[in-house]
Design an enzyme around this catalytic site. Structure first.
Site, PDB file in Angstrom:
ATOM      1  CG  ASP A  87      -1.978   5.172   4.968  1.00 23.24           C
ATOM      2  OD1 ASP A  87      -1.826   4.100   5.505  1.00 23.24           O
ATOM      3  OD2 ASP A  87      -3.084   5.514   4.447  1.00 23.24           O
TER       4      ASP A  87
ATOM      5  CE  LYS B 172      -6.532   8.587   8.209  1.00 22.37           C
ATOM      6  NZ  LYS B 172      -7.262   7.599   8.997  1.00 22.37           N
TER       7      LYS B 172
ATOM      8  CD  GLU C  84      -6.674   5.213   2.639  1.00 16.30           C
ATOM      9  OE1 GLU C  84      -7.604   5.544   3.263  1.00 16.30           O
ATOM     10  OE2 GLU C  84      -5.706   5.188   2.975  1.00 16.30           O
TER      11      GLU C  84
ATOM     12  CE  LYS D 114      -3.223   2.874   2.951  1.00 12.62           C
ATOM     13  NZ  LYS D 114      -4.161   2.765   4.255  1.00 12.62           N
TER      14      LYS D 114
ATOM     15  CG  ASP E 148      -9.890   7.444   6.872  1.00 15.54           C
ATOM     16  OD1 ASP E 148      -8.894   7.421   6.120  1.00 15.54           O
ATOM     17  OD2 ASP E 148      -9.729   7.649   8.039  1.00 15.54           O
TER      18      ASP E 148
ATOM     19  CG  ASP F  26      -5.344   7.903   4.990  1.00 17.11           C
ATOM     20  OD1 ASP F  26      -6.427   8.696   4.470  1.00 17.11           O
ATOM     21  OD2 ASP F  26      -5.546   6.868   5.257  1.00 17.11           O
TER      22      ASP F  26
ATOM     23  NE  ARG G  99     -11.098  -1.063   3.958  1.00 22.94           N
ATOM     24  CZ  ARG G  99     -11.562  -1.334   5.101  1.00 22.94           C
ATOM     25  NH1 ARG G  99     -12.817  -1.853   5.057  1.00 22.94           N
ATOM     26  NH2 ARG G  99     -11.050  -0.699   6.021  1.00 22.94           N
TER      27      ARG G  99
HETATM   28  N1  BES Z   1      -4.218   4.423   7.138  1.00 18.15           N
HETATM   29  C1  BES Z   1      -5.358   4.135   7.752  1.00 18.15           C
HETATM   30  C2  BES Z   1      -5.261   3.151   8.863  1.00 18.15           C
HETATM   31  C3  BES Z   1      -4.277   3.663   9.995  1.00 18.15           C
HETATM   32  C4  BES Z   1      -4.968   4.346  10.927  1.00 18.15           C
HETATM   33  C5  BES Z   1      -2.951   3.208  10.024  1.00 18.15           C
HETATM   34  C6  BES Z   1      -4.198   4.831  12.143  1.00 18.15           C
HETATM   35  C7  BES Z   1      -2.534   3.508  11.504  1.00 18.15           C
HETATM   36  C8  BES Z   1      -2.964   4.522  12.187  1.00 18.15           C
HETATM   37  C9  BES Z   1      -6.528   3.706   6.867  1.00 18.15           C
HETATM   38  O1  BES Z   1      -6.743   4.150   5.560  1.00 18.15           O
HETATM   39  C10 BES Z   1      -7.945   4.200   7.567  1.00 18.15           C
HETATM   40  O2  BES Z   1      -8.042   5.450   7.628  1.00 18.15           O
HETATM   41  N2  BES Z   1      -8.700   3.272   8.074  1.00 18.15           N
HETATM   42  C11 BES Z   1      -9.836   3.432   8.824  1.00 18.15           C
HETATM   43  C12 BES Z   1     -10.851   2.550   8.327  1.00 18.15           C
HETATM   44  C13 BES Z   1     -12.123   2.653   8.545  1.00 18.15           C
HETATM   45  C14 BES Z   1     -12.818   3.963   7.950  1.00 18.15           C
HETATM   46  C15 BES Z   1     -13.191   1.575   8.380  1.00 18.15           C
HETATM   47  C16 BES Z   1      -9.412   3.416  10.067  1.00 18.15           C
HETATM   48  O3  BES Z   1      -8.801   2.542  10.665  1.00 18.15           O
HETATM   49  O4  BES Z   1      -9.986   4.226  11.015  1.00 18.15           O
HETATM   50 ZN    ZN Z   2      -4.774   4.716   4.827  1.00 13.90          ZN
HETATM   51 MN    MN Z   3      -7.556   6.119   5.444  1.00 12.53          MN
END
Ligand code: BES
Ligand code: ZN
Ligand code: MN
Length: 521
Positions: free
Chosen positions: A291, A280, A352, A268, A350, A273, A354
């Site tokens: 990210d 966020k 994104e 990825k 968010d 992000d 996947r």
């Molecule tokens: N890059 C983030 C995941 C992440 C968050 C990694 C904090 C490390 C620390 C990912 O893109 C994301 O934002 N995931 C969301 C998914 C949710 C919206 C289903 C998350 O984990 O909040």
């Molecule tokens: Zn992300």
């Molecule tokens: Mn995200």
């Protein structure tokens, strides 16, 4: 820092620092004993005084030890002899490197790799010493006008092996250690670079340079080519940013048979992000520059594999873009058609990672891969589940999961096997499309993996969620280069299986032979 291998007595080393180990209860290692003898019991006397009790990871630097020709002797506590295993060995190397950094010695000879660890040979001892030492001395200070002077990297570290006839083994361990260490350095550098420098096009350039350096092939695709490929899910994420996306594809042919099915690593590569329209919160949002650590991991692994010249075929695929909320951005409720033809209702922009990975997984099918492994900082939920200790591991094949777990255990870069049961797929149902891109809060790391599994049906596949392990916060903030060690070990094990040696370097690998048996069933 320059590393060397030699064999020779510690009392004869004319250097700034000689490093030797001592156990708890005042038991000296062979090297410490030799120094003790020549100095008429100086070391055992120091230990009797109680300043160094041999506790694991403790260090004491002695100056002008009588009758020695070195400037300093560093004693390193090894703990209890019967408890001394791989984990303790790494800890001891870490402690001695840190202690060395706080002296002004620029050259040292270490006898710690002479201490034997059960089930491990000299090659492994040296390899791990180099990897851990490089990790300790890693700095990311290219943006600092004044470099930190408090700790300095020695110019030269020589690792002693017990016997002359082990020099070759030691040299092998050294070159393996350097390859892994260099791969990890690349992964850390890319991870630590800020989002305004490490953009998708920058990653593309780095990947091209890396491949060119080793004479490998790199394909760097831009927006038009990504459109032609039909990666509309990937493009949907990219379109909210002014930075152009890239798709990086690197090829390495190391197997005897160029037609051997390759292993494909997918990383990825979200270079920042923001969350997109599902923005966020501001706190610690800077950390979302990390990210792209999945991308950094697979590029670092690629580097290590090429330097080691492993006899495998390897393809690295990195979809990379920013996730930003401009006027073109993807919106909650939008429906996109992935490269696989499956449609996705985007309920949260968010989620994104996947969306870009699913198209990369479909793209991977064209290589007729033996195995595909994707690596991603995919979910915050992964950190809630496993903290910062274990990487979350998912796989559609038991035997592949076991191989990866065993590889991680071997190099202290551990993963934990998580469920990928159909029961969880329910959460991804959408009233309007084939699936939604989120599955709600319960089991967030699992439903993210379930989402990806729908695009990985054509091959043996594993997914590593590294949200908790790819970087550290707090005072030692920075990228960790995990899971480069795990992946390199996994690929080394695969190379060994292909070459017909299940037992490598004298180590019986039970888990691995079981895994092999499974495959033959
Ligand atoms: N890059 C983030 C995941 C992440 C968050 C990694 C904090 C490390 C620390 C990912 O893109 C994301 O934002 N995931 C969301 C998914 C949710 C919206 C289903 C998350 O984990 O909040
Ligand atoms: Zn992300
Ligand atoms: Mn995200």
């Amino acid at each position: 820092m320059e590393f060397n291998i030699k064999s020779g007595s510690p009392e004869k080393q004319r250097v700034e620092c000689v490093i030797v180990g001592v156990y708890e209860s005042r038991k000296l290692t062979l090297a410490a004993d030799l120094l003790d003898r020549i100095s008429n019991g100086f070391i055992s006397e120091v230990m009797r005084h109680g300043d160094m009790e041999g506790k694991l990871g403790s260090t004491l630097v002695l100056h002008s030890v009588p009758h020695t020709v070195c400037q300093r002797v560093m004693l390193v506590g090894l703990g209890k002899e019967r408890d001394f295993r791989a984990k303790e060995y790494r800890e001891v190397i870490r402690a001695s490197s840190k202690a060395l950094a706080s002296t002004s010695a620029l050259e040292a000879v270490s006898y710690l790799s002479e201490v034997l660890v059960k089930k491990h040979d000299v090659e492994w001892m040296v390899e791990q010493a180099v990897v851990v030492t490089m990790d300790v001395f890693y700095r990311f200070d290219m943006f600092k006008s004044k470099k930190d002077e408090a700790t300095r990297e020695p110019r030269k570290l020589t690792l002693a092996v017990p016997r002359r006839n082990q020099l070759v083994e030691g040299e092998k361990g050294l070159s393996r250690g350097l390859a892994i260490g260099n791969g990890m350095k690349l992964a850390k550098d890319l991870g630590n670079l800020p989002g305004n420098v490490c953009t998708p096009s920058y990653l593309g350039q780095q990947a091209a340079d890396l491949a060119a350096h080793f004479g490998a092939k790199a394909e760097i695709f831009g927006p038009e080519e990504i459109v032609t490929l039909g990666m509309q899910s990937f493009l949907a994420v990219a379109k909210g940013s002014v930075e152009e996306p890239r798709l990086l594809v690197l090829h390495y042919h190391g197997a005897k048979d160029a037609q051997d099915r390759p292993i494909v690593l997918v990383g990825k590569g979200i270079t920042f992000d923001s969350g997109g329209i599902s923005l966020k919160p501001g706190e610690a949002m800077d950390e979302m520059k990390y990210d792209m650590c999945g991308a950094a991991t697979v590029l670092g692994t690629f580097r290590a594999v090429l330097e080691m010249k492993l006899p495998i075929n390897l393809v690295v695929v990195v979809p990379t873009c920013e996730n930003m909320p401009n006027g073109n951005a993807l919106k909650p409720g939008d429906i996109v058609t992935s490269m696989s033809g499956q449609t996705i209702e985007v309920l949260n922009t968010d989620a994104e990672g996947r969306l870009i990975l699913c198209d990369a997984l479909t793209y991977a099918e064209r290589f007729n891969p033996a195995t595909v492994i994707d690596v991603a900082t995919l979910t915050g939920a992964c950190i809630i589940a496993l903290g910062h200790i274990a990487t979350a591991l998912y796989s559609n094949q038991e035997h592949l999961a076991r191989e990866l777990l065993a590889a991680g255990d071997e190099v202290a870069d551990r993963a934990w096997h998580m469920p990928l049961w159909d029961d969880y797929q329910e959460q991804l149902k959408s009233p309007f499309a084939d699936m939604a891109n989120i599955g709600g809060r319960p089991g967030g790391s699992i439903t993210a993996a379930c989402f990806l599994s729908r695009f990985a049906k054509a091959y043996d596949w594993a997914h590593l969620d590294i949200a908790g392990t790819a970087w550290k916060g707090g005072k030692d903030k920075g990228a960790t280069a995990r899971p480069v060690p795990l992946l390199v070990q996994f690929l080394q094990d695969r190379a060994d299986i292909a070459m017909g040696n299940v037992v490598r370097r004298g180590r019986p690998r039970r888990e691995l032979s079981e895994a092999v048996d499974d495959e033959q069933d």
